[in-house]
Write a protein that holds these residues in place. Sequence first.
Motif, PDB file in Angstrom:
ATOM      1  N   GLN A 176      -1.056   0.870 -10.068  1.00  0.00           N
ATOM      2  CA  GLN A 176      -1.879  -0.282  -9.663  1.00  0.00           C
ATOM      3  C   GLN A 176      -0.966  -1.468  -9.373  1.00  0.00           C
ATOM      4  O   GLN A 176       0.025  -1.684 -10.090  1.00  0.00           O
ATOM      5  CB  GLN A 176      -2.831  -0.684 -10.800  1.00  0.00           C
ATOM      6  CG  GLN A 176      -3.895   0.341 -11.159  1.00  0.00           C
ATOM      7  CD  GLN A 176      -5.004   0.427 -10.128  1.00  0.00           C
ATOM      8  OE1 GLN A 176      -5.201  -0.509  -9.351  1.00  0.00           O
ATOM      9  NE2 GLN A 176      -5.691   1.550 -10.084  1.00  0.00           N
ATOM     10  N   LEU A 177      -1.342  -2.235  -8.356  1.00  0.00           N
ATOM     11  CA  LEU A 177      -0.600  -3.461  -8.065  1.00  0.00           C
ATOM     12  C   LEU A 177      -0.991  -4.520  -9.095  1.00  0.00           C
ATOM     13  O   LEU A 177      -2.168  -4.655  -9.446  1.00  0.00           O
ATOM     14  CB  LEU A 177      -0.943  -3.951  -6.657  1.00  0.00           C
ATOM     15  CG  LEU A 177      -0.080  -5.106  -6.156  1.00  0.00           C
ATOM     16  CD1 LEU A 177       1.332  -4.626  -5.861  1.00  0.00           C
ATOM     17  CD2 LEU A 177      -0.689  -5.731  -4.914  1.00  0.00           C
ATOM     18  N   ASP A 184      -1.451   7.136 -12.691  1.00  0.00           N
ATOM     19  CA  ASP A 184      -2.057   6.138 -11.798  1.00  0.00           C
ATOM     20  C   ASP A 184      -1.023   5.047 -11.523  1.00  0.00           C
ATOM     21  O   ASP A 184      -0.063   4.881 -12.282  1.00  0.00           O
ATOM     22  CB  ASP A 184      -3.307   5.530 -12.445  1.00  0.00           C
ATOM     23  CG  ASP A 184      -4.144   4.740 -11.445  1.00  0.00           C
ATOM     24  OD1 ASP A 184      -3.930   4.922 -10.218  1.00  0.00           O
ATOM     25  OD2 ASP A 184      -4.987   3.939 -11.877  1.00  0.00           O
ATOM     26  N   MET A 230       4.115  -3.447  -9.532  1.00  0.00           N
ATOM     27  CA  MET A 230       3.048  -2.489  -9.818  1.00  0.00           C
ATOM     28  C   MET A 230       3.286  -1.857 -11.179  1.00  0.00           C
ATOM     29  O   MET A 230       4.423  -1.793 -11.653  1.00  0.00           O
ATOM     30  CB  MET A 230       2.966  -1.420  -8.733  1.00  0.00           C
ATOM     31  CG  MET A 230       4.140  -0.488  -8.620  1.00  0.00           C
ATOM     32  SD  MET A 230       3.781   0.782  -7.387  1.00  0.00           S
ATOM     33  CE  MET A 230       5.448   1.283  -6.943  1.00  0.00           C
ATOM     34  N   GLN A 231       2.208  -1.449 -11.783  1.00  0.00           N
ATOM     35  CA  GLN A 231       2.304  -0.767 -13.072  1.00  0.00           C
ATOM     36  C   GLN A 231       1.912   0.689 -12.871  1.00  0.00           C
ATOM     37  O   GLN A 231       0.871   0.990 -12.288  1.00  0.00           O
ATOM     38  CB  GLN A 231       1.360  -1.406 -14.087  1.00  0.00           C
ATOM     39  CG  GLN A 231       1.899  -2.706 -14.641  1.00  0.00           C
ATOM     40  CD  GLN A 231       1.123  -3.198 -15.839  1.00  0.00           C
ATOM     41  OE1 GLN A 231       0.029  -2.722 -16.105  1.00  0.00           O
ATOM     42  NE2 GLN A 231       1.691  -4.162 -16.548  1.00  0.00           N
ATOM     43  N   ARG A 251       1.938   7.004  -6.572  1.00  0.00           N
ATOM     44  CA  ARG A 251       0.884   7.890  -7.074  1.00  0.00           C
ATOM     45  C   ARG A 251       1.204   9.374  -6.837  1.00  0.00           C
ATOM     46  O   ARG A 251       0.657  10.235  -7.531  1.00  0.00           O
ATOM     47  CB  ARG A 251      -0.445   7.545  -6.406  1.00  0.00           C
ATOM     48  CG  ARG A 251      -1.063   6.293  -7.019  1.00  0.00           C
ATOM     49  CD  ARG A 251      -2.318   5.880  -6.297  1.00  0.00           C
ATOM     50  NE  ARG A 251      -2.889   4.691  -6.924  1.00  0.00           N
ATOM     51  CZ  ARG A 251      -3.691   3.836  -6.302  1.00  0.00           C
ATOM     52  NH1 ARG A 251      -4.002   4.024  -5.020  1.00  0.00           N
ATOM     53  NH2 ARG A 251      -4.169   2.798  -6.944  1.00  0.00           N
ATOM     54  N   GLU A 295       0.840  -1.213   0.000  1.00  0.00           N
ATOM     55  CA  GLU A 295       0.000   0.000   0.000  1.00  0.00           C
ATOM     56  C   GLU A 295       0.863   1.246   0.000  1.00  0.00           C
ATOM     57  O   GLU A 295       0.591   2.206  -0.713  1.00  0.00           O
ATOM     58  CB  GLU A 295      -0.908  -0.003   1.235  1.00  0.00           C
ATOM     59  CG  GLU A 295      -2.173  -0.804   1.022  1.00  0.00           C
ATOM     60  CD  GLU A 295      -3.123  -0.669   2.188  1.00  0.00           C
ATOM     61  OE1 GLU A 295      -3.119   0.392   2.836  1.00  0.00           O
ATOM     62  OE2 GLU A 295      -3.836  -1.645   2.455  1.00  0.00           O
ATOM     63  N   VAL A 338       2.465   1.753  -3.484  1.00  0.00           N
ATOM     64  CA  VAL A 338       1.524   2.242  -4.506  1.00  0.00           C
ATOM     65  C   VAL A 338       1.173   3.699  -4.228  1.00  0.00           C
ATOM     66  O   VAL A 338       1.136   4.546  -5.144  1.00  0.00           O
ATOM     67  CB  VAL A 338       0.260   1.354  -4.539  1.00  0.00           C
ATOM     68  CG1 VAL A 338      -0.808   1.958  -5.455  1.00  0.00           C
ATOM     69  CG2 VAL A 338       0.622  -0.047  -5.005  1.00  0.00           C
ATOM     70  N   ASN A 339       0.938   4.011  -2.944  1.00  0.00           N
ATOM     71  CA  ASN A 339       0.583   5.393  -2.614  1.00  0.00           C
ATOM     72  C   ASN A 339       1.724   6.358  -2.916  1.00  0.00           C
ATOM     73  O   ASN A 339       1.503   7.452  -3.412  1.00  0.00           O
ATOM     74  CB  ASN A 339       0.195   5.487  -1.136  1.00  0.00           C
ATOM     75  CG  ASN A 339      -1.165   4.841  -0.889  1.00  0.00           C
ATOM     76  OD1 ASN A 339      -1.983   4.737  -1.818  1.00  0.00           O
ATOM     77  ND2 ASN A 339      -1.403   4.363   0.326  1.00  0.00           N
TER      78      ASN A 339
END
Lengths: 346, 316
Positions: A254-255, A252, A292-293, A245, A238, A241-242
């Motif tokens: 995303q995992l 964006d 993640m992408q 971002r 988390e 990813v955060n």
Amino acid sequence: MIETRELTKIFGKTTAVDRLSIQVGAGSIFGIVGPNGAGKTTLMRMLATLLPPTSGDALVGGASIRRHAARVRRLVGYLPDASGVYPDMTVAEYMSFFAACYGVPASDRAALIGDLLTLVDLSHRRDEPMEKLSPGMRRRLGLARALVHDPHVLLLDDATAGLDPRARVELRELLKELRSMNKTIVLTSHILAELEDMCTHIAILERGRILVAGESAVIRARLRPHRIIAVRFFGNVEMAVNQARTGQGVVDAQLVPTHGQAMREESATGMSEFANGEDGMGTGMLHALKEMQIVFAGDYSDATELLRHLMRTGVQVVSFSEQADSLEKILTGLNGPAQPGPARTG
Amino acid sequence: MGRRSPGRREPGDRIAARMAKLNLGLNPLMVRELRGYMRGARAYAVLTVHIAIVSGIALLLYMGVSLANPASGVGNSSQVGSALFYVVVGLQIVLVSFVAPAFTVSAISGERERHTLDLLKATLLSPRQIVWGKLIPVLGYVLLLVLATLPLFSLAFLLGGVEPAQFVAALCVILASAALFTTLGLSVSSRARDTLSATVVTYAIVVGIVIGLSVLALLVFPALAGAMGRAGASSAAPALTALFVALISLSPVGALVTSEANFVNTGNLLTVTVRPFATSPVAVVLPAPFVILTVCYLTASGILLWLAARAVRDRA
């Protein structure tokens, strides 16, 4: 310098190049990008007069590839994707042979070959058999061969194929030098990232049709929101990813469900018997590796900054790369009707 | 040009370098191929082995005849001369039929496999120049192999039993066969995807021509003619005879054997008079088989060259 008019090539039931109309200005470096089978090589072979078009025409320096093939060949230097060599010849003999094939006078050949081999940094290899050259050297020699009759136009098919990163940088510099000599260069690749910093203009080709064409900067800006950067990492998902971002240029993040992650989820619900390392291959490590992408709209400095940002905030980055197949994803996004009018450049 | 140390330069290199200096507008591909053939030991080794085999067989023949006629030493010298002539001619036919195509079957397909054909086609060389550039050096080398055995022919003349006209007929057959089989290899090579398939197809056709046609003419047609003669179908005789001569004329061995036999029996080199059946009143006068072969083979060679140039132009 180059103008194609509704140029079409059909092989049996396959339309390799479909009513293609482009204009390439003198002194520009024009990159044609497209996936395998898009028609890049067919287009290059037609421009080199090796393949007659089914319909339409192309003018190179005002000469038609249909009616004035010999004139076009004087104007064009062609480097195919698989550039062959004669193993029994030395580098200098190879150059001399092709100089003779292009009608370069015997008295001019020695000096010309010396200059060209210096240009591609192969002068120290001039008396060595070609079979001893590395693939990168052969590519450079192919480029020198394509220049042996001082053509106005260079057609380089899959120019960066088989080149290591250093050789690519050298090629880029070489192309800039050739451009400064007012050569018009058309080159192809299936990887956008390889061409976008070399070319003044880019066209994206798919199924024989131009999807988009224009100045490199404009095309880059148009395509940038679609670029995908794949990041593999260890650590808190988390948080990573955060953090991603919040990076500059990030649209964006995303995992991506990975094999290891799926196994862990199955293990948590008691569905897998093999989630605790019975495979003996360090399953624990595999489970911990995440991917993640990131949908990215920034430029290269933004990408560098994003990587620094992730590492600063404790994300243990294992790999950080633009997806090689992102062109296909871009094409999916662009896959509307092809531009009706000719794509003008230069 | 690449400068080699003087000690490493081969004779072929020197000749090619002199030709290049003259800048006579020579086809550069031809110069390259010539240099390729003559560079190194291979060309000279093949030549030496070829002469050694032909000379060895001639020597064995001479010794065999001598031993069979110990009283006179060399026996009937005209018989020896005649036998020597036919053995040397036979070996030359084998050479041009089965060795010459080996030099051209990879000529174009090899360029295709090396990815160099597109490079050649992108230059100012026309497809015709590419084909000629490949053919001439091979023909030159085959001619060299043929001429290298001329001393053995002169030995046959010295011993007697051979007329110059026979030599002319044999030379026509040998050179026309060389032209046909090299252009055949080149033409098949220009259409083949790879050298292996070009080799298989070329040799299948060569065997068909050299052996198949002879077998067909010498075995099947006499049987057929005999059957027709017994059946009294003499009206078909001229057509059957013409077909027989045509078939025998398209085989180098058949053409040469029948032409030489006709010359020995009738003294006529350029025409043959054929009676299909012993009882037939019909006599057909036709060009001698070696004349038919020479004309047909050279015409076919021209067509094959034209096809090869088209294939180079059109095929990727």
